[in-house]
Design a protein around this motif. Sequence first.
Motif, PDB file in Angstrom:
ATOM      1  N   ASP A 101       0.789  -1.221   0.000  1.00  0.00           N
ATOM      2  CA  ASP A 101       0.000   0.000   0.000  1.00  0.00           C
ATOM      3  C   ASP A 101       0.827   1.281   0.000  1.00  0.00           C
ATOM      4  OD1 ASP A 101      -2.630  -0.187  -0.232  1.00  0.00           O
ATOM      5  OD2 ASP A 101      -3.121   0.063   1.871  1.00  0.00           O
ATOM      6  N   THR A 147       1.651   5.054   8.111  1.00  0.00           N
ATOM      7  CA  THR A 147       1.728   4.140   9.247  1.00  0.00           C
ATOM      8  C   THR A 147       1.002   4.778  10.423  1.00  0.00           C
ATOM      9  OG1 THR A 147       3.221   2.926  10.683  1.00  0.00           O
ATOM     10  CG2 THR A 147       3.976   5.074   9.965  1.00  0.00           C
ATOM     11  N   GLN A 158      -7.764   7.054   3.887  1.00  0.00           N
ATOM     12  CA  GLN A 158      -6.787   6.002   4.110  1.00  0.00           C
ATOM     13  C   GLN A 158      -7.406   4.620   4.185  1.00  0.00           C
ATOM     14  OE1 GLN A 158      -4.963   5.989   7.851  1.00  0.00           O
ATOM     15  NE2 GLN A 158      -3.686   4.280   7.252  1.00  0.00           N
ATOM     16  N   THR A 159      -8.537   4.506   4.855  1.00  0.00           N
ATOM     17  CA  THR A 159      -9.176   3.191   4.920  1.00  0.00           C
ATOM     18  C   THR A 159     -10.334   3.099   3.935  1.00  0.00           C
ATOM     19  OG1 THR A 159     -10.281   4.050   6.887  1.00  0.00           O
ATOM     20  CG2 THR A 159      -8.499   2.495   7.244  1.00  0.00           C
ATOM     21  N   ASN A 191      -7.663  -6.774  16.770  1.00  0.00           N
ATOM     22  CA  ASN A 191      -7.768  -6.191  15.442  1.00  0.00           C
ATOM     23  C   ASN A 191      -9.202  -6.392  14.936  1.00  0.00           C
ATOM     24  OD1 ASN A 191      -7.134  -5.243  12.838  1.00  0.00           O
ATOM     25  ND2 ASN A 191      -6.729  -7.348  12.168  1.00  0.00           N
ATOM     26  N   GLN A 223      -6.914  -7.797   7.112  1.00  0.00           N
ATOM     27  CA  GLN A 223      -5.656  -7.108   7.371  1.00  0.00           C
ATOM     28  C   GLN A 223      -5.692  -6.574   8.785  1.00  0.00           C
ATOM     29  OE1 GLN A 223      -6.730  -4.371   4.169  1.00  0.00           O
ATOM     30  NE2 GLN A 223      -6.208  -2.686   5.510  1.00  0.00           N
ATOM     31  N   THR A 224      -4.565  -6.050   9.264  1.00  0.00           N
ATOM     32  CA  THR A 224      -4.566  -5.456  10.598  1.00  0.00           C
ATOM     33  C   THR A 224      -4.713  -3.948  10.451  1.00  0.00           C
ATOM     34  OG1 THR A 224      -2.160  -5.402  10.476  1.00  0.00           O
ATOM     35  CG2 THR A 224      -3.144  -7.203  11.708  1.00  0.00           C
ATOM     36  N   ILE A 225      -5.112  -3.271  11.533  1.00  0.00           N
ATOM     37  CA  ILE A 225      -5.231  -1.822  11.419  1.00  0.00           C
ATOM     38  C   ILE A 225      -3.921  -1.124  11.779  1.00  0.00           C
ATOM     39  CG2 ILE A 225      -7.733  -1.707  11.735  1.00  0.00           C
ATOM     40  CD1 ILE A 225      -7.187  -0.752  14.617  1.00  0.00           C
ATOM     41  N   ASP A 226      -2.966  -1.853  12.318  1.00  0.00           N
ATOM     42  CA  ASP A 226      -1.677  -1.184  12.566  1.00  0.00           C
ATOM     43  C   ASP A 226      -0.672  -1.492  11.455  1.00  0.00           C
ATOM     44  OD1 ASP A 226      -1.440  -3.817  13.385  1.00  0.00           O
ATOM     45  OD2 ASP A 226      -0.154  -3.371  15.089  1.00  0.00           O
ATOM     46  N   ASP A 253      -1.610  -3.195   8.478  1.00  0.00           N
ATOM     47  CA  ASP A 253      -2.378  -2.842   7.290  1.00  0.00           C
ATOM     48  C   ASP A 253      -1.846  -3.495   6.021  1.00  0.00           C
ATOM     49  OD1 ASP A 253      -4.606  -1.434   6.889  1.00  0.00           O
ATOM     50  OD2 ASP A 253      -3.672   0.524   6.676  1.00  0.00           O
ATOM     51  N   THR A 254      -1.195  -4.636   6.116  1.00  0.00           N
ATOM     52  CA  THR A 254      -0.526  -5.138   4.922  1.00  0.00           C
ATOM     53  C   THR A 254      -1.319  -6.221   4.207  1.00  0.00           C
ATOM     54  OG1 THR A 254       0.641  -7.004   5.899  1.00  0.00           O
ATOM     55  CG2 THR A 254       1.637  -4.842   6.170  1.00  0.00           C
TER      56      THR A 254
END
Lengths: 364, 283
Positions: free
Chosen positions: A144, A163, A285-286, B36, B123-126, B128-129
């Motif tokens: 991303d 991040t 972002q989301t 998460n 995905q995770t929110i920290d 995010d991958t």
Amino acid sequence: MSEETKKPAGKKKLELDPRLAEYRGIWVFIEHERGTLHTVSWELLGEGRKLADKLGVPLAGVVMGEPGEDTRRFCQEAFYHGADHCYLMEDPLLKDYRNQPFTKGMTDLVNAYKPEILLLGATTLGRDLAGSVATTLKTGLTADCTELNIDVEIRSLLATRPTFGGSLLCTIQTLNYRPQMATVRPRVMAMPKRDTTRSGDITEHKLSMIESDIITKVLEFIPDQNTNKINLEYADIIVSGGKGLKKQENFQLIWELAKVLGAEVGATRPLVQSGWVEAGRQVGQTGKTVRPKLYIAAGISGAIQHRVGMDASDVIVAINNDPNAPIFDFATYGIVGNAMTILPALTEAFRRELANRRAEAVAV
Amino acid sequence: MLHIVVCIKQVPDSAQIRVHPVTNTIMRQGVPAIINPYDLYALEEALRIKDKFGGFVTVITMGPPQAENALRKALSFGADDAILVTDRAFAGADTLATSFALASAIRQIEKNMPVDMIFCGKQTIDGDTAQVGPGIAKRLNLELLTYISSITSVSAGKKEIVVQRRSEGGVQVLKTRLPCLVTMLEGSNEMRFATMPNMIRAARTTVKRWDRIAAGIEDVTKIGLKGSPTVVSKVFAPSPKTVKAEIVQTESNEPQDLVGSLLMRMFTKFPHVREELEKSATV
Ligand SMILES: Cc1cc2nc3c(=O)[nH]c(=O)nc-3n(C[C@H](O)[C@H](O)[C@H](O)COP(=O)(O)OP(=O)(O)OC[C@H]3O[C@@H](n4cnc5c(N)ncnc54)[C@H](O)[C@@H]3O)c2cc1C
Ligand SMILES: Nc1ncnc2c1ncn2[C@@H]1O[C@H](COP(=O)(O)O)[C@@H](O)[C@H]1O
């Protein structure tokens, strides 16, 4: 990725493992499904072109699919959009996207022709494939990304991504591994100019697999209905609303303006969370990244998570009653005032303006 | 009976993270840790399969000791067993190293009870991958099903599963064999409430703690910082745009005048916006 526990490594002078020095060139995965090409592929070629020029290496597209006209046409288009070369893998097994044959095909290509950088779109397909290929090749993958650059001296890809919920950016490098992989969201990179005088050559490679090797079968494909498709990412005009609209009924003002402009409708996350609009309309972002010619933001504060999704728009018009709202720090035009009175006035003014134009055009 | 492993991660509630305006560092004091949110869809789906076909749900996380709270929460929702994979040697892991450690731990789980399905969040929110799920699947050589919006059928006997997968232009209906790894799409279900008996059971269950050795990892070059091909070379704040908005004002500041002035300025300076509007406008 746990950036939190990692100290920034700083710029290291690095001797690349001699086996890795053979890896040369930049590849872009050309994504298509059911005859439809995903334009993120061209955006990546545009960006890939810049990186390739910095490194002084060729740029190649990777086209995988069932034999037929489409794959050849996509190779041709890849040349028009900046590729020097295409790697083409045609096989009936590649008709629909399935993880197993695409992962096998892509890893085989990488192992055979050794690119130093491999870029894919951060789409459902691209992320599925990228994660699998990177693990199979045991190399690094940065998801991303919003910005790509090169440290030419050590031929290292500098992949920048948001991040910590978008409040910060971090730059990630894959030092002693090849290829260096990254996925990039649709619409983050600019679309390159299509140049039909460009051409290139094609290297074909066979997929060494047969159907009985593949465990997952596609039973059916149910295409999205056009009527409820939200084409936010590629819209040229977007009208977006935020919490400043106060009540769900007031969101109607956004729809009315959008209708006059022939625009798509967007929203901030709080509105999606309270169910005023569908999740597919969230910008940020989301949500979606957009880059329209005109973005009208009403009652939106301009939080960083929203901003990263829209600040590549050509012209941003912000309507907010707080003169200190952060959105005025990066909008093109600002109107300080109440969205509930400005929006109807704007709708009316555009209606009149555009009707006049039309009348003039007819008169001429 | 199906044995399902659900991978969950404890993450800081990023909605509450603030960045220090001067030092650009993360202010994490007092930021609550949560499961998460995407992983809850995975856990709920696993619990539904268990309810329907009978099964055993193991939740696993790799993280610091306090991640035990996330596991306990998962137990209170109805998971049967919980494993915390924790070791200083895991610190600094990127997705490749994380998937290596989790895959290795899952192999250890499998020694006691074969695993039919692994569930991950989208995905995770920290981080995010969305890479850890595919990573685990590849390492364990399992069928990978990402972005699953619904599980249409599970045939425990034939070890077959039919799912709907979100793809760019539509939905793929896929049939595959177990064992497989599924990453669930958000909104695919709604997490149940913890029941009183499950809460009591959760409080009494001991969460297993596995260090690197218990997780079956001998080679320390595959985990943590050492096992991570990616390095973070820079963390910085987004650069503020230097040009601020041109604020439209008129003598009256009445809405009609303001928007009139806006249109005039905008169409003069950006004629291409006008052209675009003329193309798409509906009046
Ligand atoms: C991990 C994470 C991801 C996120 N992802 C996204 C994302 O993808 N997209 C997103 O949008 N957000 C996202 N957010 C949320 C983001 O941080 C903000 O909370 C959100 O964008 C704010 O939405 P808003 O501007 O509608 O509301 P607010 O911030 O409440 O702003 C409302 C604005 O309206 C103005 N206003 C009030 N009354 C009026 C009036 N009568 N007329 C005109 N203006 C008025 C106010 O001055 C204010 O500036 C995310 C947050 C986190 C933590
Ligand atoms: N440390 C971890 N422990 C357990 N599961 C994890 C961990 N990190 C990621 N996962 C799983 O992998 C999914 C994708 O994570 P990510 O690749 O970080 O976006 C998550 O939704 C979890 O299901």
